[in-house]
Design a protein around this motif. Sequence first.
Motif, PDB file in Angstrom:
ATOM      1  N   VAL A 229      51.342  35.295  26.532  1.00  0.00           N
ATOM      2  CA  VAL A 229      49.691  35.472  26.794  1.00  0.00           C
ATOM      3  C   VAL A 229      49.231  34.235  27.161  1.00  0.00           C
ATOM      4  O   VAL A 229      48.328  34.015  28.151  1.00  0.00           O
ATOM      5  N   SER A 230      49.673  33.113  26.320  1.00  0.00           N
ATOM      6  CA  SER A 230      48.802  31.828  26.718  1.00  0.00           C
ATOM      7  C   SER A 230      49.331  31.496  28.321  1.00  0.00           C
ATOM      8  O   SER A 230      48.603  30.746  28.878  1.00  0.00           O
TER       9      SER A 230
ATOM     10  N   ILE B 266      44.213  43.029  28.452  1.00  0.00           N
ATOM     11  CA  ILE B 266      43.369  42.161  29.450  1.00  0.00           C
ATOM     12  C   ILE B 266      43.922  41.548  30.582  1.00  0.00           C
ATOM     13  O   ILE B 266      43.187  41.590  31.591  1.00  0.00           O
ATOM     14  N   LEU B 267      44.889  40.925  30.470  1.00  0.00           N
ATOM     15  CA  LEU B 267      45.540  40.154  31.595  1.00  0.00           C
ATOM     16  C   LEU B 267      46.230  41.235  32.432  1.00  0.00           C
ATOM     17  O   LEU B 267      45.929  40.914  33.590  1.00  0.00           O
ATOM     18  N   ALA B 268      46.792  42.319  32.151  1.00  0.00           N
ATOM     19  CA  ALA B 268      47.129  43.250  33.052  1.00  0.00           C
ATOM     20  C   ALA B 268      46.207  43.935  33.824  1.00  0.00           C
ATOM     21  O   ALA B 268      46.475  44.332  35.003  1.00  0.00           O
ATOM     22  N   VAL B 269      44.948  43.737  33.413  1.00  0.00           N
ATOM     23  CA  VAL B 269      43.840  44.485  34.173  1.00  0.00           C
ATOM     24  C   VAL B 269      43.328  43.109  35.224  1.00  0.00           C
ATOM     25  O   VAL B 269      42.947  43.348  36.510  1.00  0.00           O
ATOM     26  N   ALA B 270      42.978  42.098  34.499  1.00  0.00           N
ATOM     27  CA  ALA B 270      42.459  40.860  35.436  1.00  0.00           C
ATOM     28  C   ALA B 270      43.408  40.134  36.515  1.00  0.00           C
ATOM     29  O   ALA B 270      42.913  39.906  37.556  1.00  0.00           O
ATOM     30  N   VAL B 271      44.536  40.137  36.262  1.00  0.00           N
ATOM     31  CA  VAL B 271      45.675  39.562  37.279  1.00  0.00           C
ATOM     32  C   VAL B 271      45.259  40.301  38.521  1.00  0.00           C
ATOM     33  O   VAL B 271      45.073  39.679  39.723  1.00  0.00           O
TER      34      VAL B 271
ATOM     35  N   GLU C 202      52.332  40.934  37.228  1.00  0.00           N
ATOM     36  CA  GLU C 202      51.954  42.258  36.532  1.00  0.00           C
ATOM     37  C   GLU C 202      53.490  43.291  36.183  1.00  0.00           C
ATOM     38  O   GLU C 202      53.056  44.087  35.272  1.00  0.00           O
ATOM     39  N   CYS C 203      54.331  42.878  36.826  1.00  0.00           N
ATOM     40  CA  CYS C 203      55.455  43.621  36.140  1.00  0.00           C
ATOM     41  C   CYS C 203      55.952  43.174  34.945  1.00  0.00           C
ATOM     42  O   CYS C 203      56.049  44.092  33.793  1.00  0.00           O
TER      43      CYS C 203
END
Length: 158
Positions: free
Chosen positions: A43-44, A109-114, A146-147
């Motif tokens: 995550v970081s 959150i990151l999966a949506v943001a990227v 994303e993958c």
Amino acid sequence: MKRLPFVAVVLAIAGLMPLILCACGIVFFSSGVPIPNLMMAFVSYCAVSLAFFGAVHWGLALEPAPVIVTSSADRTDITRLVLGVVPAFVGWVAAYTAFAWMPVAGVAILAVAVPLLALLERQSWRMGALPTGYMGLRWIVTAVTECCLLVVLVARLF
């Protein structure tokens, strides 16, 4: 606008290695003990990468003014500055969410943001505000990122 240097392509692809290694470790490592630390590393790194993508726009906004100034130059710079700050903030929210509450929530959150940032960048690219070759490289990095995010989400949720 300058062309994207070849070394940028090489470094961007090499920059995916920690992400891929963390994702593989999370998915394939059988013991549950090191997974929380590995999830936080994952995550970081994704949050830092998201902030880095934003920094590209910050740098473009601060580059010297062009010789020919268009009427939309101020709006473009404001958009670039916003795209320079918001991804770092979203990355921080994802990292903090993963740390304080649940690592999988940070990954979500990151999966949506990227991909959302990539779609916003595509609009800037269409307006000619990004270097030649940037979006091709960005789509590759976005697809791999994303993958990895989706594979980790599926592995941790199911």
